[in-house]
Design a protein around this motif. Structure first.
Motif, PDB file in Angstrom:
ATOM      1  N   UNK A  29       0.789  -1.227   0.000  1.00 59.23           N
ATOM      2  CA  UNK A  29       0.000   0.000   0.000  1.00 59.23           C
ATOM      3  C   UNK A  29       0.825   1.283   0.000  1.00 59.23           C
ATOM      4  N   UNK A  30       2.061   1.256   0.493  1.00 54.57           N
ATOM      5  CA  UNK A  30       2.819   2.494   0.698  1.00 54.57           C
ATOM      6  C   UNK A  30       4.318   2.258   0.510  1.00 54.57           C
ATOM      7  N   UNK A  31       5.037   3.347   0.256  1.00 52.03           N
ATOM      8  CA  UNK A  31       6.497   3.325   0.218  1.00 52.03           C
ATOM      9  C   UNK A  31       7.013   4.280   1.293  1.00 52.03           C
ATOM     10  N   UNK A  32       8.062   3.868   2.012  1.00 49.65           N
ATOM     11  CA  UNK A  32       8.601   4.725   3.060  1.00 49.65           C
ATOM     12  C   UNK A  32      10.116   4.632   3.101  1.00 49.65           C
ATOM     13  N   UNK A  71      -4.277   0.194  -4.923  1.00 47.31           N
ATOM     14  CA  UNK A  71      -4.164  -0.993  -4.069  1.00 47.31           C
ATOM     15  C   UNK A  71      -4.896  -0.793  -2.750  1.00 47.31           C
ATOM     16  N   UNK A  72      -4.702   0.379  -2.157  1.00 48.57           N
ATOM     17  CA  UNK A  72      -5.293   0.619  -0.833  1.00 48.57           C
ATOM     18  C   UNK A  72      -6.802   0.779  -0.916  1.00 48.57           C
ATOM     19  N   UNK A  73      -7.304   1.496  -1.909  1.00 52.88           N
ATOM     20  CA  UNK A  73      -8.762   1.626  -2.024  1.00 52.88           C
ATOM     21  C   UNK A  73      -9.423   0.272  -2.292  1.00 52.88           C
ATOM     22  N   UNK A  74      -8.796  -0.591  -3.051  1.00 53.50           N
ATOM     23  CA  UNK A  74      -9.362  -1.915  -3.306  1.00 53.50           C
ATOM     24  C   UNK A  74      -9.549  -2.678  -2.004  1.00 53.50           C
ATOM     25  N   UNK A  75      -8.534  -2.621  -1.131  1.00 53.83           N
ATOM     26  CA  UNK A  75      -8.644  -3.311   0.150  1.00 53.83           C
ATOM     27  C   UNK A  75      -9.662  -2.651   1.059  1.00 53.83           C
ATOM     28  N   UNK A  76      -9.664  -1.334   1.091  1.00 58.05           N
ATOM     29  CA  UNK A  76     -10.612  -0.588   1.921  1.00 58.05           C
ATOM     30  C   UNK A  76     -12.049  -0.910   1.531  1.00 58.05           C
ATOM     31  N   UNK A  77     -12.358  -0.792   0.254  1.00 58.44           N
ATOM     32  CA  UNK A  77     -13.732  -1.019  -0.195  1.00 58.44           C
ATOM     33  C   UNK A  77     -14.178  -2.456   0.079  1.00 58.44           C
TER      34      UNK A  77
END
Length: 326
Positions: free
Chosen positions: A279-282, A315-321
């Motif tokens: 979901x993220x890069x850090x 990616x993150x919205x797919x998991x959230x929804x």
């Protein structure tokens, strides 16, 4: 009366404690800032009535119980056109947390919701006593460097910074994930969560607590959704989803206007940092210094924090929804 009783209880708790400050160990920080494997205990600190993204974040956390074991929810203060002051903002947030838990049919979590600060920190050395700060200062003592309590903060940082002042030892027993401040390249650092309590922000950036920062403008501002997208993925799925679509649409039309609006759902990204998805890069960086004039100062001799610089929006919205509609 409640405030005086909380102060009395805290004085009794701390009267026999001697907490010594220790030097910041960068090697340990690097290890502690790695994403955890397996299921972890978390608390969330949220100004839930302020914007609709907090409701999304709380619901996302509750529905991510394959990874996150929610132990407590803290109501954070806020002051804008939706409140008459930080105390009113905190109380409205407390009531909205209860509303979201009812929509989630999670009445079992309501006893673990705590009222937070009714004012911002008067200085960098004076905590604001509240049930939330007291609970965090006590609860974190059940954890360790190897098995920390993860603290997700998505509002003004007053409750968390107060707990760190009340019991400095907890910085060795928690990892803090905070959505606050703007990106380092942004022309200013006047971000809502941060500028409400700059003293509190300076504490969490300076004390050596393991800190994951999710900057708002310039990073998380990319995590936007639209009315048609919400209607397609969430409408009619359950009571919670209908509520989120209705309130998001209402807020977006009031704040953004126009028929083609998009709106950031900022706070979800703080929850997502703890999850196992892509979901993220850090990256690691030296902790910046939030100044009182809406800018950062920099010192490469300071300790490390983890800095999120990119959100993988789709990616993150797919998991959230998927989780909200479940």
């Amino acid at each position: 009366m409640v405030k005086k009783e909380a102060q009395k209880d805290w004085d009794e708790f701390t009267s026999s404690r001697v907490v010594e400050k220790s030097n910041i160990d960068n090697a340990k920080l690097v290890v502690r800032l790695q994403k955890p494997k397996g299921k972890v205990d978390v608390v969330i600190d949220t100004d839930t009535y302020n914007e609709i993204d907090d409701q999304f974040a709380v619901a996302y956390l509750v529905k991510s119980d394959e990874k996150l074991n929610l132990k407590a929810i803290y109501a954070a203060p806020f002051h804008n056109e939706k409140s008459t002051g930080p105390a009113d903002g905190m109380e409205k947030s407390y009531q909205e947390i209860m509303n979201i838990l009812a929509l989630l049919e999670r009445e079992d979590l309501k006893p673990y919701v705590y009222r937070g600060s009714t004012a911002y920190m008067p200085s960098e050395t004076e905590p604001v006593i509240s049930d939330a700060a007291k609970d965090l200062a006590e609860r974190a003592m059940d954890y360790s460097e190897e098995n920390p309590l993860y603290v997700i903060a998505i509002g003004a940082i007053t409750n968390v910074s107060s707990a760190l002042l009340m019991n400095p030892e907890i910085k060795n027993r928690i990892v803090l994930i905070w959505l606050g401040g703007n990106a380092l390249h942004w022309p200013h650092n006047r971000e809502f969560n941060l500028f409400q309590d700059v003293a509190g922000a300076r504490i969490v950036f300076g004390c050596g607590v393991p800190l994951v920062q999710l900057p708002c403008m310039g990073v998380v501002s990319a995590f936007t959704t639209s009315g048609p997208e919400l209607e397609y993925h969430l409408r009619g799925k359950n009571k919670l989803c209908d509520y989120l679509v209705d309130v998001t649409t209402k807020e977006a039309l009031e704040c953004y206007g126009g028929s083609t609006w998009t709106r950031p759902i900022w706070d979800v990204t703080a929850v997502a940092w703890l999850l196992d998805g892509d979901f993220e890069e850090d990256c690691l960086m030296h902790s910046p210094i939030p100044e009182y004039d809406d800018r950062y100062a920099f010192d490469n001799n300071r300790h490390f924090i983890k800095y999120v610089y990119h959100i993988k929006r789709d990616n993150l919205f797919a998991d959230l929804f998927a989780k909200l509609a479940k």
